[in-house]
Design an enzyme around this catalytic site. Structure first.
Site, PDB file in Angstrom:
ATOM      1  N   GLU A  21     -25.099  -2.425  -5.769  1.00  0.00           N
ATOM      2  CA  GLU A  21     -26.068  -1.380  -6.137  1.00  0.00           C
ATOM      3  C   GLU A  21     -26.852  -0.917  -4.913  1.00  0.00           C
ATOM      4  O   GLU A  21     -26.785  -1.504  -3.848  1.00  0.00           O
ATOM      5  CB  GLU A  21     -27.059  -1.901  -7.184  1.00  0.00           C
ATOM      6  CG  GLU A  21     -26.690  -1.597  -8.633  1.00  0.00           C
ATOM      7  CD  GLU A  21     -26.868  -0.123  -8.987  1.00  0.00           C
ATOM      8  OE1 GLU A  21     -27.153   0.697  -8.075  1.00  0.00           O
ATOM      9  OE2 GLU A  21     -26.727   0.218 -10.167  1.00  0.00           O
ATOM     10  N   ASN A 150     -32.098   4.477 -14.188  1.00  0.00           N
ATOM     11  CA  ASN A 150     -31.012   4.855 -13.284  1.00  0.00           C
ATOM     12  C   ASN A 150     -31.061   6.343 -12.971  1.00  0.00           C
ATOM     13  O   ASN A 150     -31.886   7.082 -13.509  1.00  0.00           O
ATOM     14  CB  ASN A 150     -29.650   4.504 -13.909  1.00  0.00           C
ATOM     15  CG  ASN A 150     -29.143   3.138 -13.483  1.00  0.00           C
ATOM     16  OD1 ASN A 150     -29.191   2.782 -12.303  1.00  0.00           O
ATOM     17  ND2 ASN A 150     -28.653   2.357 -14.440  1.00  0.00           N
ATOM     18  N   ASP A 201     -25.178   6.037 -14.519  1.00  0.00           N
ATOM     19  CA  ASP A 201     -25.730   5.040 -13.606  1.00  0.00           C
ATOM     20  C   ASP A 201     -26.382   5.747 -12.419  1.00  0.00           C
ATOM     21  O   ASP A 201     -27.002   6.786 -12.586  1.00  0.00           O
ATOM     22  CB  ASP A 201     -24.631   4.062 -13.180  1.00  0.00           C
ATOM     23  CG  ASP A 201     -25.167   2.673 -12.870  1.00  0.00           C
ATOM     24  OD1 ASP A 201     -26.174   2.573 -12.144  1.00  0.00           O
ATOM     25  OD2 ASP A 201     -24.573   1.684 -13.323  1.00  0.00           O
TER      26      ASP A 201
END
Length: 294
Positions: A21, A150, A201
């Site tokens: 991430e 997100n 996301d």
């Protein structure tokens, strides 16, 4: 539905992160950075030389921003920290919230130098998180009752912010003050993806205002116009792509992290590239991330 463009890129890192991430790129050093959140790792990749390093962390880091050539800002489950780029020494900078069961997740720097950062429960507990605005050491809560924050990114002119709660799967937009990154209105729906495959996301916004969004669970990066129209879909060779970042000398390439979180042995065997980091293999009109302003 927009046709899926086959993957034509390459793997930048074979290191398989459980939860890759928070990628970003430092044009001053030509270096890409990203996290394995649950593995407590900060990954470093010099694009031109291919030199790689993995730095262990004492916390669950998720977002990195350049401050200046010698300092970086890192968001984590323990708050915001300043990292010395030469010694890797970490110093506490600010507390986000007094919720020890939470951690940071997605975030991005606005053109004015302020940070938007989301928090969530460590097990994605319903409505445990929030989205905060950070200007220097001043922390302001913007939105509460978020489950999985997100897609935080900003239009090139700094007048629009985008975000989502992946649990709801609706991409939102909100007008903001370009000088401060604070909202000037209420969020409105940009695109309802609640019945579409995969989860909205991480996202970045390019120089033309297009929103590039990693689609967790759908093996794709999807592209939206500022009016919410979906205009492109690019395949990623992993089921759970997590976040994109513009990289390269002109921000003309797209890096994408991924994850194997939640997969059993059979699922991982069927998804051998899960958790790796990729370059999408197309030319984009990206933007370099602004520095965080202390």
């Amino acid at each position: 539905m927009t046709d899926l463009v086959p993957f034509s890129g390459r793997t930048l890192s074979e290191a398989a992160s459980e939860l890759g991430e928070g990628p970003t790129f430092d044009p001053g050093t030509g270096t890409a950075w990203w996290f394995n959140i649950t593995g407590r790792e900060l990954h470093e990749l010099h694009l031109e030389s291919g030199r790689k390093a993995i730095h262990p962390l004492p916390f669950l880091g998720s977002v990195l921003a350049v401050i200046d050539p010698l300092r970086q800002l890192i968001a984590s489950d323990q708050g915001l920290f300043v990292r010395d780029t030469e010694s890797s020494k970490l110093g506490h900078f600010a507390t986000l919230e007094e919720k020890p069961g939470n951690r940071s997740n997605d975030g991005r720097i606005h053109p004015c130098g302020a940070l938007w950062i989301g928090t969530m429960g460590r097990s994605a507990e319903k409505h445990a998180g929030a989205i905060y605005h950070v200007a220097g050491s001043r922390v302001t809560k913007l939105y509460s009752n978020i489950t999985i924050p997100n897609a935080i990114c900003f239009s090139p002119d700094g007048a629009t912010a985008y975000f989502t709660d992946t649990d709801v799967n609706q991409l939102m937009r909100v007008d903001i003050d370009p000088a401060t990154a604070l909202p000037t209105g209420d969020p409105v729906l940009l695109s309802d993806e609640s019945t579409s495959p995969g989860g909205v996301d991480g996202a970045v916004c390019d120089a033309d205002g297009l929103i590039w969004n990693a689609r967790w669970g759908a093996s794709a990066v999807e592209v939206y116009k500022p009016d919410g129209q979906k205009v492109a879909r690019y395949a990623v060779p992993a089921t759970q792509p997590s976040c994109p970042a513009f990289v390269g000398a002109k921000a003309e390439r797209l890096l994408v992290t991924s994850a194997w979180q939640g997969m059993d042995d059979a699922a991982r065997a069927a998804d051998p590239h899960a958790g790796k980091t990729f370059e999408l293999g197309i030319e984009v009109k990206g933007r370099f991330e602004p520095a965080f302003r202390l």
